[in-house]
Design a protein around this motif. Sequence first.
Motif, PDB file in Angstrom:
ATOM      1  N   LEU A  28      36.162   1.725 105.066  1.00 19.42           N
ATOM      2  CA  LEU A  28      34.704   1.767 105.204  1.00 19.42           C
ATOM      3  C   LEU A  28      34.291   2.812 106.224  1.00 19.42           C
ATOM      4  CD1 LEU A  28      32.396   0.030 103.936  1.00 19.42           C
ATOM      5  CD2 LEU A  28      32.412  -1.276 106.070  1.00 19.42           C
ATOM      6  N   ALA A  29      34.969   2.816 107.350  1.00 21.06           N
ATOM      7  CA  ALA A  29      34.645   3.760 108.415  1.00 21.06           C
ATOM      8  C   ALA A  29      34.908   5.194 107.969  1.00 21.06           C
ATOM      9  CB  ALA A  29      35.471   3.442 109.659  1.00 21.06           C
ATOM     10  N   GLU A  30      35.956   5.384 107.200  1.00 19.43           N
ATOM     11  CA  GLU A  30      36.274   6.733 106.721  1.00 19.43           C
ATOM     12  C   GLU A  30      35.233   7.227 105.725  1.00 19.43           C
ATOM     13  OE1 GLU A  30      40.187   6.299 105.180  1.00 19.43           O
ATOM     14  OE2 GLU A  30      41.174   6.417 107.147  1.00 19.43           O
ATOM     15  N   ARG A  31      34.742   6.340 104.868  1.00 12.06           N
ATOM     16  CA  ARG A  31      33.752   6.760 103.871  1.00 12.06           C
ATOM     17  C   ARG A  31      32.432   7.150 104.530  1.00 12.06           C
ATOM     18  NH1 ARG A  31      32.915   6.932  98.554  1.00 12.06           N
ATOM     19  NH2 ARG A  31      30.753   7.002  97.911  1.00 12.06           N
ATOM     20  N   TYR A  32      32.016   6.350 105.521  1.00  7.38           N
ATOM     21  CA  TYR A  32      30.692   6.574 106.120  1.00  7.38           C
ATOM     22  C   TYR A  32      30.762   7.253 107.490  1.00  7.38           C
ATOM     23  CZ  TYR A  32      29.354   3.397 102.386  1.00  7.38           C
ATOM     24  OH  TYR A  32      29.170   2.811 101.159  1.00  7.38           O
ATOM     25  N   PHE A  33      31.951   7.639 107.912  1.00  3.43           N
ATOM     26  CA  PHE A  33      32.147   8.367 109.163  1.00  3.43           C
ATOM     27  C   PHE A  33      31.629   7.577 110.373  1.00  3.43           C
ATOM     28  CE2 PHE A  33      31.825  11.542 105.768  1.00  3.43           C
ATOM     29  CZ  PHE A  33      33.016  12.222 105.937  1.00  3.43           C
ATOM     30  N   PHE A  34      31.979   6.286 110.433  1.00  2.00           N
ATOM     31  CA  PHE A  34      31.672   5.497 111.630  1.00  2.00           C
ATOM     32  C   PHE A  34      32.529   5.982 112.791  1.00  2.00           C
ATOM     33  CE2 PHE A  34      30.499   1.507 108.945  1.00  2.00           C
ATOM     34  CZ  PHE A  34      29.253   2.048 108.700  1.00  2.00           C
ATOM     35  N   SER A  35      31.942   6.041 113.979  1.00  2.00           N
ATOM     36  CA  SER A  35      32.671   6.460 115.165  1.00  2.00           C
ATOM     37  C   SER A  35      31.983   5.870 116.386  1.00  2.00           C
ATOM     38  CB  SER A  35      32.679   7.994 115.272  1.00  2.00           C
ATOM     39  OG  SER A  35      31.391   8.475 115.635  1.00  2.00           O
ATOM     40  N   ASN A  36      32.478   6.250 117.570  1.00  2.00           N
ATOM     41  CA  ASN A  36      31.845   5.747 118.787  1.00  2.00           C
ATOM     42  C   ASN A  36      30.481   6.395 119.036  1.00  2.00           C
ATOM     43  OD1 ASN A  36      32.725   8.296 119.467  1.00  2.00           O
ATOM     44  ND2 ASN A  36      33.780   7.678 121.343  1.00  2.00           N
ATOM     45  N   LEU A  54      21.561 -11.206 110.220  1.00  2.00           N
ATOM     46  CA  LEU A  54      22.946 -10.953 110.610  1.00  2.00           C
ATOM     47  C   LEU A  54      23.921 -11.979 110.046  1.00  2.00           C
ATOM     48  CD1 LEU A  54      22.382  -9.880 114.326  1.00  2.00           C
ATOM     49  CD2 LEU A  54      23.027  -8.417 112.402  1.00  2.00           C
ATOM     50  N   TYR A  55      23.421 -13.115 109.557  1.00  2.00           N
ATOM     51  CA  TYR A  55      24.337 -14.093 108.968  1.00  2.00           C
ATOM     52  C   TYR A  55      24.852 -13.622 107.611  1.00  2.00           C
ATOM     53  CZ  TYR A  55      20.442 -15.439 105.939  1.00  2.00           C
ATOM     54  OH  TYR A  55      19.420 -15.412 105.027  1.00  2.00           O
ATOM     55  N   HIS A  56      24.194 -12.644 107.020  1.00  2.00           N
ATOM     56  CA  HIS A  56      24.564 -12.205 105.681  1.00  2.00           C
ATOM     57  C   HIS A  56      25.769 -11.273 105.726  1.00  2.00           C
ATOM     58  CE1 HIS A  56      24.174 -10.763 101.555  1.00  2.00           C
ATOM     59  NE2 HIS A  56      23.378 -11.784 101.339  1.00  2.00           N
ATOM     60  N   GLY A  57      26.529 -11.252 104.635  1.00  2.00           N
ATOM     61  CA  GLY A  57      27.808 -10.561 104.614  1.00  2.00           C
ATOM     62  C   GLY A  57      27.776  -9.104 105.024  1.00  2.00           C
ATOM     63  N   ALA A  58      26.975  -8.278 104.324  1.00  2.00           N
ATOM     64  CA  ALA A  58      27.013  -6.840 104.597  1.00  2.00           C
ATOM     65  C   ALA A  58      26.491  -6.480 105.988  1.00  2.00           C
ATOM     66  CB  ALA A  58      26.250  -6.071 103.519  1.00  2.00           C
ATOM     67  N   PRO A  59      25.323  -6.963 106.415  1.00  2.00           N
ATOM     68  CA  PRO A  59      24.879  -6.629 107.777  1.00  2.00           C
ATOM     69  C   PRO A  59      25.876  -7.072 108.841  1.00  2.00           C
ATOM     70  CG  PRO A  59      23.099  -7.638 106.543  1.00  2.00           C
ATOM     71  CD  PRO A  59      24.319  -7.775 105.701  1.00  2.00           C
ATOM     72  N   LEU A  60      26.456  -8.235 108.636  1.00  2.00           N
ATOM     73  CA  LEU A  60      27.408  -8.774 109.600  1.00  2.00           C
ATOM     74  C   LEU A  60      28.679  -7.926 109.650  1.00  2.00           C
ATOM     75  CD1 LEU A  60      28.448 -10.991 111.491  1.00  2.00           C
ATOM     76  CD2 LEU A  60      29.037 -12.330 109.470  1.00  2.00           C
ATOM     77  N   LEU A  61      29.279  -7.677 108.501  1.00  2.00           N
ATOM     78  CA  LEU A  61      30.547  -6.956 108.465  1.00  2.00           C
ATOM     79  C   LEU A  61      30.388  -5.488 108.859  1.00  2.00           C
ATOM     80  CD1 LEU A  61      31.988  -8.563 105.213  1.00  2.00           C
ATOM     81  CD2 LEU A  61      32.730  -8.990 107.550  1.00  2.00           C
ATOM     82  N   TYR A  62      29.286  -4.879 108.448  1.00  2.00           N
ATOM     83  CA  TYR A  62      29.057  -3.488 108.847  1.00  2.00           C
ATOM     84  C   TYR A  62      28.798  -3.393 110.352  1.00  2.00           C
ATOM     85  CZ  TYR A  62      29.031  -1.297 104.227  1.00  2.00           C
ATOM     86  OH  TYR A  62      29.405  -0.778 103.013  1.00  2.00           O
ATOM     87  N   SER A  63      28.075  -4.356 110.910  1.00  2.00           N
ATOM     88  CA  SER A  63      27.825  -4.349 112.358  1.00  2.00           C
ATOM     89  C   SER A  63      29.123  -4.504 113.134  1.00  2.00           C
ATOM     90  CB  SER A  63      26.848  -5.475 112.724  1.00  2.00           C
ATOM     91  OG  SER A  63      25.571  -5.253 112.166  1.00  2.00           O
ATOM     92  N   LEU A  64      29.970  -5.428 112.717  1.00  2.00           N
ATOM     93  CA  LEU A  64      31.252  -5.614 113.386  1.00  2.00           C
ATOM     94  C   LEU A  64      32.122  -4.366 113.258  1.00  2.00           C
ATOM     95  CD1 LEU A  64      32.206  -9.291 112.433  1.00  2.00           C
ATOM     96  CD2 LEU A  64      31.267  -8.461 114.584  1.00  2.00           C
ATOM     97  N   ASN A  65      32.060  -3.724 112.088  1.00  2.00           N
ATOM     98  CA  ASN A  65      32.840  -2.507 111.880  1.00  2.00           C
ATOM     99  C   ASN A  65      32.381  -1.407 112.827  1.00  2.00           C
ATOM    100  OD1 ASN A  65      34.206  -0.253 110.805  1.00  2.00           O
ATOM    101  ND2 ASN A  65      34.144  -1.123 108.746  1.00  2.00           N
TER     102      ASN A  65
END
Length: 520
Positions: free
Chosen positions: A199-207, A217-228
């Motif tokens: 996921l991070a590689e596809r969307y270029f997540f970084s610091n 935030l209880y929902h799957g995508a917002p929660l998992l993307y936030s943690l990522n």
Amino acid sequence: MDSSIVPNRSFALTKFATCASDKAAAINGSTGETLTYRELNARSNKFARFMHAMGLRPGDHIAVLMENNLRFFEILWGAMRSGILITPVNRYSTPDEAAYVIQNCDAKLVVFSHAMREVAEQLQGQLGNCRKLMIGDVLEDWESYETALSSFSEDPVADERLGAIMLYSSGTTGRPKGILREQPVMEAADGPVDVWRKLAERYFFSNETVFLTGAPLYHGAPLLYSLNVQFHGGTVIFMEKFDALTSLAMIERYRVTHSLWVPTMFVRMLKLAPAEREGFDLCSHQCAIHAAGPCSREVKQQMIDWWGPIIEEFYGGSEGCGNTAISSREWMDHPGSVGRATVGVLRICSEQGELLPPHQDGLVYFERDVRPFEYYKDPEKTRSAQHPQHENWTTIGDIGHIDEEGYLYLTDRLAYTIISGGVNIYPRAIEDALIQHPSVGDAAVIGVPNAEMGEEVKAIVELARGVQSSSSLADELLQFVRGKVSRYMVPKSIEFTSQLPRSQYGKMDKKALKDVYGRS
């Protein structure tokens, strides 16, 4: 199902708390309140130690019910660094629904915020031996979260292990189902799990990522993307409640680089006055991700025209059957597609399980090496999601087709199909047509009983701001739709409502609509 928990000897939060202690891990964009990595690390360590002291061990379950709140993250990360399975409960649940999920997931501990006290008050005697903590002011029969954790150290536990999130389905077509996914195995002790890395590689997540979400935030995508994002040292900006104009202001204020949306949010932003839409500096915005519902071609094209080719879409479910993804540039060549498979192999099958050729609609399955999930304590429902001949092919009930290049096009959900005179009618195309009318704020289409045809098509319309309902407007909308869909798909009737039952994450509750309108 392999639910083993893998060691995590050098946890990401410890690293970021050391090298970037005062950097914001999360910001409540509605209030400006900030949670730093140092604070998140310390608080999640205290919670992890508390759980260990009360006897919780890797593989045990806890639950949390909170509004969008900074304290949510310390609960999540406390579980994630303890090998615990955590279930976030839908904050809009009724007391009976919340009690069912907390009991069904076998939670030994539940944490509520004081804002959820009305639900908590009605759970007395329903949670058995589950320990109950409340953040903030405390109700009778509940323990203070702050007091319970006050004596524990802020240092990590000796043997940190990676936990997991056990989500529950939305329940819009029945009772919520617990989704126990195969636990990922880390390839490196101090790195993200493989699915997070992809996921991070596809969307270029970084610091340097600044990530905005207006969804619960209880929902799957917002929660998992936030943690990522936090796993990679970025900053999460969340809204207490979505607002179209405020979202644009936050992109400008916080120099947001990445964001997560549902199509309903796009529609509401596009319906802002031009002067409102154009009044913000969005140049920091590099990637706008959307999912969780069908996005009409017209809406997506308008968003690309407005924001440029930064719109990214993915398709998948909480079950983790598989995923597809598509960039703006790909979508321009394949309009209407939700992309090609990035996890799993797409299989389109008839209801009997026969493989179908390109361009023919059928049930969307993903083939995996092993079945990636099970419905918790419900083998019958788990079997119903599997292909008749291939147990490692699973579906969440969506209908669609692929083209010769493997791009997937979704038609609708099987459960929403209207059968009129023996003909299958898929509501999504009708809803996409209705939402294009400037007087329409939102729309849903369902089947209602018809003595001759079995079912007939009914549209329920939420009007745009300032628009009044009338019989002439209903006639105008029907005429508008006639020019966009086949004659047999045109609704036989239209009802107006002040608000459709759409969740904060954009899911339409068609079961509720059928309960109200399905008798007519």
